[in-house]
Design an enzyme around this catalytic site. Structure first.
Site, PDB file in Angstrom:
ATOM      1  N   CYS A   3     -18.556  -9.541  12.543  1.00  0.00           N
ATOM      2  CA  CYS A   3     -19.610 -10.352  13.144  1.00  0.00           C
ATOM      3  C   CYS A   3     -20.829  -9.471  13.374  1.00  0.00           C
ATOM      4  CB  CYS A   3     -19.143 -10.955  14.459  1.00  0.00           C
ATOM      5  SG  CYS A   3     -20.442 -11.901  15.287  1.00  0.00           S
TER       6      CYS A   3
ATOM      7  N   CYS B 252     -25.962 -16.230  11.435  1.00  0.00           N
ATOM      8  CA  CYS B 252     -24.699 -15.565  11.087  1.00  0.00           C
ATOM      9  C   CYS B 252     -25.041 -14.298  10.322  1.00  0.00           C
ATOM     10  CB  CYS B 252     -23.809 -16.487  10.256  1.00  0.00           C
ATOM     11  SG  CYS B 252     -22.219 -15.738   9.849  1.00  0.00           S
TER      12      CYS B 252
HETATM   13  N1  LIG Z   1     -21.547 -14.965  13.525  1.00  0.00           N
HETATM   14  C1  LIG Z   1     -20.978 -13.828  12.892  1.00  0.00           C
HETATM   15  C2  LIG Z   1     -19.938 -14.073  11.906  1.00  0.00           C
HETATM   16  C3  LIG Z   1     -18.786 -14.791  12.431  1.00  0.00           C
HETATM   17  C4  LIG Z   1     -17.809 -15.006  11.380  1.00  0.00           C
HETATM   18  C5  LIG Z   1     -16.815 -15.992  11.696  1.00  0.00           C
HETATM   19  N2  LIG Z   1     -17.281 -17.343  11.846  1.00  0.00           N
HETATM   20  C6  LIG Z   1     -15.639 -15.879  10.759  1.00  0.00           C
HETATM   21  O1  LIG Z   1     -15.702 -15.200   9.741  1.00  0.00           O
HETATM   22  O2  LIG Z   1     -14.637 -16.467  11.091  1.00  0.00           O
HETATM   23  C7  LIG Z   1     -22.031 -12.922  12.375  1.00  0.00           C
HETATM   24  O3  LIG Z   1     -23.092 -12.906  12.929  1.00  0.00           O
HETATM   25  O4  LIG Z   1     -21.818 -12.184  11.434  1.00  0.00           O
END
Ligand SMILES: N[C@H](CCC[C@H](N)C(=O)O)C(=O)O
EC number: 5.1.1.7
Length: 282
Positions: A67, A215
């Protein structure tokens, strides 16, 4: 905290052996004041030379391997606490480096991307993961099709579009694609519009969290997928709903992610049940 609008709870679990339970995560996320995208749980280091072991929990209680936005929040919190700016962390996906610059922006080295079908992972063999056979919408006129897939520790699919990423019903397509049988560990789903070789507009449906403001790992995946399909160069600004991130795919194959992190408020929560109290405002 938030990392470009993505809601992040940094949980200080140092000095104790228990873990944040899925039940606690689900309970905390069920309350409007503490709705979050990821919990970053800081545990005592397991490996000498690392500052902490970080566990990442999605809002549905599932564990994530990476993350980027959350890691920036962790760097900012620890740099405020310890007065140093460079950290090495360990996660289930391996070692990770983060650094806070003079101006407060934080760069995290997200490691190296993986492209083999079994590393994403996919359930079917694809020799070339720059374009995989996957589409949504009518068979003869798909709305989204032929994504590039990559692993940044966690699985990502990047769909390319020529027009406004906001005009696609990602809230409807996201869950279908996230849970598609092609992805045995589910998948983070992004829609990307390349407006220049150094500028991508991106929206993401996150595995285990849904539509988010930003993300970070999806931004990394979009850049490497853009570069290897010759849509972009190896460095670009990515405009997400929450704001801009800069991603660079270095010659040593590592991907760096640069952006802000922001403290919001502090409190206490029970990692077993999720019961919480608020103590301090920003
Ligand atoms: N928000 C995160 C990624 C979360 C990933 C998650 N949703 C998964 O792979 O299960 C970021 O900023 O990189």
């Amino acid at each position: 905290m938030n990392g470009l609008g993505n809601q992040i709870i940094v949980a200080d679990m140092r000095g104790r052996a228990d873990r944040v339970t899925p039940e606690a995560a689900i309970a905390v996320n069920a309350m409007p004041e503490t709705r979050f995208d990821q919990i970053m749980a800081i545990h005592d280091p397991k490996t000498p030379g690392t500052a902490a072991y970080i566990e990442i929990i999605n809002s549905d209680g599932s564990r994530a391997q990476a993350c980027g936005n959350g890691m920036r929040c962790v760097v900012q919190m620890l740099s405020a606490e310890q007065g140093r700016q460079r950290f090495t962390f360990e996660t289930v996906a391996g070692l990770l480096f983060g650094e806070e610059a003079e101006d407060g922006t934080i760069t995290v080295d997200m490691g190296t991307p993986k492209f083999a079908w079994y590393d994403i992972p996919l359930t079917e063999e694809f020799a070339d993961t720059r374009y995989i056979e996957l589409q949504i919408g009518p068979i003869d006129a798909p709305v989204l099709h032929s994504p590039a897939v990559a692993s940044m520790g966690n699985p990502h699919a990047t769909f390319w579009v020529a027009d406004d990423v906001g005009s696609y019903a990602l809230d409807r397509f996201g869950p279908l694609l996230e849970n598609h049988p092609l992805f045995p560990e589910r998948c983070n789903i992004s829609i990307a519009q390349v407006i220049r070789p150094d500028h991508i507009i991106l929206r993401t449906w996150e595995r285990g969290a849904g539509l988010t403001q930003a993300c970070g790992t999806a931004a990394c995946a979009a850049l490497v997928n853009g570069a290897r399909t010759r849509r972009t160069g190896r460095k670009a600004t990515l405009t997400l709903p929450g704001g801009d991130l800069v991603v660079e795919w270095l010659d040593n194959d590592h991907v760096t992610l640069t952006g802000p992190a922001e403290f919001e408020w502090r409190g206490f929560f029970d990692p077993a049940t999720g019961a919480w109290t608020r103590s301090e405002a920003a």
